[in-house]
Design a protein around this motif. Sequence first.
Motif, short mmCIF file in Angstrom:
data_model
loop_
_atom_site.label_atom_id
_atom_site.label_comp_id
_atom_site.label_asym_id
_atom_site.label_seq_id
_atom_site.Cartn_x
_atom_site.Cartn_y
_atom_site.Cartn_z
N ASP A 106 34.98 66.70 -82.46
CA ASP A 106 35.47 67.96 -82.36
C ASP A 106 34.90 68.96 -83.18
O ASP A 106 35.13 68.37 -84.00
N VAL A 107 35.26 70.38 -82.68
CA VAL A 107 34.56 71.06 -83.78
C VAL A 107 35.91 71.29 -84.69
O VAL A 107 35.16 72.26 -86.14
N SER A 108 37.40 71.14 -84.62
CA SER A 108 38.07 71.00 -85.71
C SER A 108 37.83 70.25 -86.14
O SER A 108 38.23 70.14 -87.73
N GLY A 109 36.78 69.18 -86.10
CA GLY A 109 36.29 67.90 -87.20
C GLY A 109 38.07 66.35 -86.97
O GLY A 109 37.30 65.74 -87.51
N ARG A 110 38.40 66.48 -85.92
CA ARG A 110 38.92 65.87 -85.62
C ARG A 110 38.65 65.06 -83.76
O ARG A 110 37.23 65.25 -83.60
N ASN A 111 39.20 63.69 -83.47
CA ASN A 111 38.43 63.01 -82.98
C ASN A 111 36.52 62.52 -82.63
O ASN A 111 35.53 62.33 -82.35
N LEU A 112 36.65 61.92 -84.25
CA LEU A 112 35.40 61.76 -84.39
C LEU A 112 35.54 60.06 -83.83
O LEU A 112 36.41 59.40 -83.71
N LYS A 113 34.68 59.89 -83.03
CA LYS A 113 34.00 58.61 -81.48
C LYS A 113 32.36 58.23 -81.90
O LYS A 113 31.74 58.98 -80.83
N LYS A 114 32.32 57.52 -81.67
CA LYS A 114 31.12 56.45 -81.07
C LYS A 114 31.02 56.22 -79.05
O LYS A 114 31.63 56.16 -78.77
N ILE A 115 29.57 57.07 -78.98
CA ILE A 115 29.78 56.98 -78.01
C ILE A 115 29.04 55.21 -77.77
O ILE A 115 28.48 54.38 -77.99
N ARG A 116 29.65 54.56 -76.32
CA ARG A 116 29.06 53.34 -75.82
C ARG A 116 28.28 53.61 -75.65
O ARG A 116 27.36 53.86 -74.20
N ASN B 209 30.10 73.32 -73.61
CA ASN B 209 31.71 75.16 -73.88
C ASN B 209 31.46 74.72 -75.52
O ASN B 209 32.50 75.63 -75.57
N GLY B 210 30.77 74.58 -76.12
CA GLY B 210 30.57 74.76 -77.87
C GLY B 210 31.80 74.11 -77.96
O GLY B 210 32.33 75.06 -79.04
N ARG B 211 32.40 72.70 -77.23
CA ARG B 211 33.56 72.44 -78.37
C ARG B 211 33.57 71.49 -78.75
O ARG B 211 34.17 70.72 -80.31
N VAL B 212 32.31 70.81 -77.99
CA VAL B 212 32.20 68.89 -79.36
C VAL B 212 30.28 69.56 -79.55
O VAL B 212 29.99 69.42 -78.55
N ILE B 213 30.36 68.31 -80.55
CA ILE B 213 29.12 68.14 -81.35
C ILE B 213 28.73 66.80 -81.10
O ILE B 213 29.66 65.78 -81.36
N MET B 214 27.02 66.79 -80.65
CA MET B 214 27.46 65.23 -80.51
C MET B 214 26.12 65.30 -81.94
O MET B 214 25.60 66.18 -81.79
#
Lengths: 438, 355
Positions: free
Chosen positions: A414-424, A391-396
């Motif tokens: 997130d494309v806003s720069g928020r919600n940085l998280k590691k993939i389990r 959906n063009g909203r999140v970058i991995m």
Amino acid sequence: MMRLFATLLAGLMVLGQLAAAQSGPLRIEITEGVIEPLPYAVPDFVAEDGGAKDYGAQLARVIAEDLNGTGLFREIPAKAHISQITNFASPVQFADWKAVNAQALVTGAVSVSGNNLEVKFRVYDVFAGQELGNGLRFKGTTEGWRRMAHKVADAVYSRITGEGGYFDSRVVFVSETGPKNDRKKRLAIMDYDGAGLQYLTDSSTIVLAPRFSPKGDKVLYTSYETGFPRVFILDVGSVKRRALEDQDGTMSFAPRFSPDGKSVLMSITQGGNTDIYRMDISSGRQTQLTNSPGIDTAPSYSPDGSKIVFESDRSGNQQLYVMSAKGGEPTRISFGQGRYGTPVWSPRGDLIAFTKQNKGRFHIGVMRTDGSEERLLTASFLDEGPTWAPNGRVIMFTRETQGAKGSSSLYSVDVSGRNLKKIRLNGGASDPSWSPLQ
Amino acid sequence: MHIGHYISGAGHVGLIGLVFFGGVFQSDPPPFEVTGVSVVTTEEFDALRAGEHSPLPNTDVDIPVAPNLSDTAPDMTSSVDPDLDQGAPDATENAPPDETPDLSDLTAPQPSEVTDTSPTLAPPEPEMAVLIPRDTTRPMARPETRVAPDPVAAPEPDTKIDDIQRDATTPDQSASETVQDAQEATAPEAATTEIVTEAKEQVALAPRASVRPVLRPPQRTRADTSNKAKAGADAAVAAALAEEAAAPSGPPLTRGEKDALRVSVQNCWVVDVGSQAANVTVTVAVTLDQEGKVAGPVTMLEASGGDDQAIQTAFGAARRAVLRCQRGGYKLPIEKYDHWREIEITFNPEKMRLK
């Protein structure tokens, strides 16, 4: 006389404006809101038969994890619920959900018949007191319950945000094991959240940069099994593969599918020069798109297939360029300090994600397709290789830690720069490529 | 003209004469006290001072008499005191031997274990030189999940942030008989004013560039005062009078009252800055009852800046903001109800978009 008349006219106009300002409805303009997760509730789905009880709770948990993981939603825990959903057909007590400040409510029911699973759900706007869209029903097998939960979460996400979801998607990446000086790499595939891990190749040879096809049924990647980098294409279902380009004396790498999936962009090195080529998959015919003495690589199509963004050091420094899909003179779009690489066009078409190296740090960033409004989303010892969610909203992307014992992991932001998280994930991982929505 | 000069000159001369000779500037002397004084001669003054001389020394003092010493020595004899004659003690031939006391029943005291522990003293503060860093970065705002126009500091760790926001209880004067359980006030959720990405965390907050100032608007040309303008003025008069007749009576809402309403709604307007709906400006119409509660549906008047899906999402967020934050009713002056019964609210996220 004329002066007097002009003064009278101006006075009347002011009087008219005052009268207009005071008549009609009160008008106010709001330009500043808040950015915060939207509180919602998703009680356990109602089990409509005895065998579905466990599924009801598990489905609700996966849906909640999907929504919470976006950073856009915040689940209200079950212990705070006033109303209990015991019957899918019963009317919703909106006052009870308003009291716990739930702005959205997801109710559902699940039934099991043999190996078949049926899930139905509804989404409500609590404060409006109405349903968002109509109820929806999914049918599948009990083994696929997790994917059905992702589909429900996608529908909920879409109805609340107005955009497509990305939960029922997969990611192909390079799984890494062993120390840095003897690292084993093989292709692997997983659900977007790290579940359902499967391996596509063994670790006998080095593999790099896998890329999903637009339909998600094939994967391009670069392999060193011949001693030189070569682009291969692999069928995800049968795990059969073949080399796309096997011309002697050449090296091919950095492949990417066209939006229609019929051709492939890649870099080919011949005679010490690296340029971008397009190859028709069925015929194998190649077309050279760039011709410069520098290294042109990492091409990526725009969603409509009309343009290509790539990186090149033709200016003496690694920068981003955009050109027509048919080739021609490219236009440089990056002008900031540092080096830019691995550009990827957003599925929405509005942004380009990239890797930036500046002052000893690596960043994942986004910019408009003309190079304006550059924003850096991350910063670390080594961040690289962005890939967009459907959906063009999140970058991995890949993040590697410093030191001899450093390892690679997959992160999302997130494309806003928020919600940085590691993939389990268990073990190291790099070079992610997000599939389309399934 | 000359007559006037003569009159003026005569007047001035008369005035000056009055000033000098009329005692205009004279005034009575200030009042003062009068004290009587008597004149004395030198002899009388000496006589008065005679009593103040120091006393004369007295030489007529008695001399003490020396004591009479005799030449004979005093009698120094001594005698025995019979009461002190007690005789010698009797000697005993078979004196009993000294007996050794039986100590078998006694047990030697066990030495108690005494641990000689030195008191723990706090180590003295070492004298250290404080190194002041050359480069200091500004303190960065703690990342919060909530971004709002008004920052809210994070509450104390033991403060509970509930899902349900409650107002602090206040004593109700009109219902003093009713005993109500005290409610715990909900701490406001911490908020920051901007999205702080990982890449921004080490960057100074000082702006590197500012928005180019807006150009001054062109000066208006002089108003045309032709017959055409006169006709326009007549039309403006008619329109103004008509609208004035239709306007609600009473004073309008003050700027502060409007701002209070605006802040009430914006605190509940959740904007997803990364979505397409963040490009949509939507205007909604709201009807309020006299308690300030929304009466009837919230309707969309106009929207711009996105496709239908984005517009519907933006409208949904605007509607939720209006409905959520009304709670017990928006706090508006009831005497001005005619002015706020119908409200049009424009939600414009332009300032919040990602740039």
